[in-house]
Design a protein around this motif. Sequence first.
Motif, PDB file in Angstrom:
ATOM      1  N   ALA A  65      -3.305  -3.887  38.919  1.00 24.75           N
ATOM      2  CA  ALA A  65      -3.779  -2.894  37.936  1.00 24.75           C
ATOM      3  C   ALA A  65      -5.158  -2.386  38.342  1.00 24.75           C
ATOM      4  N   PRO A  73     -14.519  -6.210  32.312  1.00 23.42           N
ATOM      5  CA  PRO A  73     -15.786  -6.466  31.642  1.00 23.42           C
ATOM      6  C   PRO A  73     -16.189  -5.268  30.786  1.00 23.42           C
ATOM      7  N   VAL A  83     -16.147   1.280  28.812  1.00 19.18           N
ATOM      8  CA  VAL A  83     -17.044   0.400  29.559  1.00 19.18           C
ATOM      9  C   VAL A  83     -18.453   1.020  29.564  1.00 19.18           C
TER      10      VAL A  83
HETATM   11  P1  ADP Z   1      -2.964  -4.795  31.612  1.00 17.89           P
HETATM   12  O1  ADP Z   1      -3.841  -5.609  32.538  1.00 17.89           O
HETATM   13  O2  ADP Z   1      -3.006  -5.317  30.195  1.00 17.89           O
HETATM   14  O3  ADP Z   1      -1.592  -4.552  32.126  1.00 17.89           O
HETATM   15  P2  ADP Z   1      -4.402  -2.438  32.486  1.00 17.89           P
HETATM   16  O4  ADP Z   1      -5.168  -3.250  33.441  1.00 17.89           O
HETATM   17  O5  ADP Z   1      -3.460  -1.410  33.016  1.00 17.89           O
HETATM   18  O6  ADP Z   1      -3.626  -3.355  31.441  1.00 17.89           O
HETATM   19  O7  ADP Z   1      -5.474  -1.714  31.529  1.00 17.89           O
HETATM   20  C1  ADP Z   1      -5.197  -1.296  30.195  1.00 17.89           C
HETATM   21  C2  ADP Z   1      -6.228  -0.265  29.758  1.00 17.89           C
HETATM   22  O8  ADP Z   1      -7.542  -0.847  29.588  1.00 17.89           O
HETATM   23  C3  ADP Z   1      -6.402   0.862  30.752  1.00 17.89           C
HETATM   24  O9  ADP Z   1      -6.377   2.092  30.061  1.00 17.89           O
HETATM   25  C4  ADP Z   1      -7.771   0.579  31.344  1.00 17.89           C
HETATM   26  O10 ADP Z   1      -8.289   1.750  31.900  1.00 17.89           O
HETATM   27  C5  ADP Z   1      -8.515   0.061  30.151  1.00 17.89           C
HETATM   28  N1  ADP Z   1      -9.809  -0.680  30.354  1.00 17.89           N
HETATM   29  C6  ADP Z   1     -10.597  -1.114  29.337  1.00 17.89           C
HETATM   30  N2  ADP Z   1     -11.669  -1.722  29.790  1.00 17.89           N
HETATM   31  C7  ADP Z   1     -11.601  -1.709  31.143  1.00 17.89           C
HETATM   32  C8  ADP Z   1     -12.443  -2.189  32.200  1.00 17.89           C
HETATM   33  N3  ADP Z   1     -13.600  -2.833  31.978  1.00 17.89           N
HETATM   34  N4  ADP Z   1     -12.048  -2.006  33.459  1.00 17.89           N
HETATM   35  C9  ADP Z   1     -10.917  -1.377  33.694  1.00 17.89           C
HETATM   36  N5  ADP Z   1     -10.088  -0.886  32.760  1.00 17.89           N
HETATM   37  C10 ADP Z   1     -10.421  -1.041  31.491  1.00 17.89           C
END
Ligand code: ADP
Length: 223
Positions: A120, A156, A188
């Motif tokens: 991801a 984070p 963030v």
């Molecule tokens: P999961 O790991 O639950 O499958 P994702 O990694 O695809 O989900 O991320 C879910 C959402 O959270 C995305 O829209 C992402 O951009 C967002 N998000 C929130 N905080 C952060 C962060 N610190 N870094 C990256 N993405 C984040």
Amino acid sequence: MIEFRQVTKRYDSDHTALRQVNFSLARGELAFLTGHSGAGKSTLLKLIMVMERPSAGEVIVGGQMLNKLPKRQIPYIRRHIGVVFQNHQLLFDRTVFDNVAMPLEVMGVPARDIGRRVRASLDKVGLLNKEKMSPLQLSGGEQQRVGIARAVVNKPPVLLADEPTGNLDPELSADIMHLFGQFSQVGVTVLIASHDIALINDMQRRTLTLDHGQLIAGGGHGG
Ligand code: ADP
Ligand code: ADP
């Protein structure tokens, strides 16, 4: 999300690195931190990471006052702060995947979750197809993206960057900034220390300017 209240940092009795610095950054805000060499930028970032403690004043991150935080709690605070360095500090004898997975391994995240979360994160920086490569096989811009993927892999709420575009040409720097903008859009709080005046002017974002340890512009409360 990040608040400095009258923060002063003295390294020794006659040397003051920060003087009564006041500012706050809201959730999802993106700001630059600039100033001459020795102005106090690294010191300010170190106070947020709890690598240094203030001599006076209060540093508050995510609602938690860091001044008197017991040492054993520092690792837990650091999990909430992603950090991107100029020289990206990647391990060249490991794959891109393993570099990004490192923070999760340190935290003891189960292997099946690591794969999903690393992918991801690599997807967000556009490097999903390079996970098996060594960072040595990547361009400078791509290596910096791996560093960013590693910094955000545990999602984070705060992302700090210290001269993240120092070695990159203007076009790649703009790409990296675009990426930081996307993280701020999902909530963030991003603080980027940089000397790159042209880039900072292009971005038209809030800019905290330090001069000999004093915040001379961009202080107070943003939003
Ligand atoms: P999961 O790991 O639950 O499958 P994702 O990694 O695809 O989900 O991320 C879910 C959402 O959270 C995305 O829209 C992402 O951009 C967002 N998000 C929130 N905080 C952060 C962060 N610190 N870094 C990256 N993405 C984040
Ligand atoms: P910048 O990142 O803007 O170049 P720094 O925060 O590294 O500035 O440094 C601010 C001032 O504090 C400088 O005068 C520097 O020499 C001093 N300084 C930084 N770290 C230390 C330290 N560990 N011990 C003593 N003085 C330090």
